[in-house]
Design an enzyme around this catalytic site. Structure first.
Site, PDB file in Angstrom:
ATOM      1  CG  ASP A 150      -0.372   1.158   7.420  1.00 22.01           C
ATOM      2  OD1 ASP A 150       0.499   2.009   7.175  1.00 22.01           O
ATOM      3  OD2 ASP A 150      -0.446   0.541   8.494  1.00 22.01           O
TER       4      ASP A 150
ATOM      5  CG  HIS B 118       0.016   3.072   1.970  1.00 23.06           C
ATOM      6  ND1 HIS B 118       1.122   3.855   2.139  1.00 23.06           N
ATOM      7  CD2 HIS B 118      -0.022   2.214   3.030  1.00 23.06           C
ATOM      8  CE1 HIS B 118       1.749   3.492   3.256  1.00 23.06           C
ATOM      9  NE2 HIS B 118       1.067   2.507   3.820  1.00 23.06           N
TER      10      HIS B 118
ATOM     11  CG  ASP C 237       1.441   5.633   6.341  1.00 21.37           C
ATOM     12  OD1 ASP C 237       1.866   6.807   6.352  1.00 21.37           O
ATOM     13  OD2 ASP C 237       2.142   4.656   6.654  1.00 21.37           O
TER      14      ASP C 237
ATOM     15  CG  HIS D  70       4.198   5.924   3.455  1.00 21.20           C
ATOM     16  ND1 HIS D  70       4.631   5.486   2.233  1.00 21.20           N
ATOM     17  CD2 HIS D  70       4.626   5.008   4.348  1.00 21.20           C
ATOM     18  CE1 HIS D  70       5.295   4.358   2.374  1.00 21.20           C
ATOM     19  NE2 HIS D  70       5.297   4.043   3.647  1.00 21.20           N
TER      20      HIS D  70
END
Length: 121
Positions: A7, A9, A48, A84
């Site tokens: 994560d 991102h 992600d 994502h």
């Protein structure tokens, strides 16, 4: 030791209407790389890495550079896509990351495999 991150991102331009979050995410990933280089023998990215399946070029170039900092000193990097950045491992490969599949690979004497994000049908 095997390090794990998820994560990240990367590629976020703003979050919660705060433009500085872009740099926060980049700094955090650099901290991960610095720690891995000093304390681990491998890194696994659990999805992600990017915030989108079409990350901006600055994010891809940043990750390529950070991954090279690890692989250039013999630290392998493995990963899977997340919900994502789902792109069949495309961006992982572009960045020098070995995509994990359901076929185990040996990492530090441990069998490791990965199952990317799956949407229910």
């Amino acid at each position: 030791m095997i390090a794990f991150t998820a994560d990240n991102h990367l590629g976020v331009e703003a979050q919660w209407s705060l433009r500085e979050r872009k740099n926060d995410f980049l700094r955090a990933f650099t901290n991960v790389v610095d720690t891995v280089r000093n304390k681990a023998n491998a890194l696994i990215i659990g999805g992600d890495l990017f915030d989108t399946a079409h990350p901006p070029s600055f994010a891809v170039e940043f990750v390529q550079s950070e991954i090279r900092r690890m692989t250039s000193v013999g630290i392998p990097v493995y990963g899977i896509d997340g919900n994502h950045d789902l792109a069949d491992g495309k961006w992982l490969k572009v960045c020098g990351i070995t995509p994990l599949t359901d076929e185990p690979v040996m990492v530090e004497g441990k069998a490791v495999c990965g199952i990317s994000y799956r949407r229910s049908t």
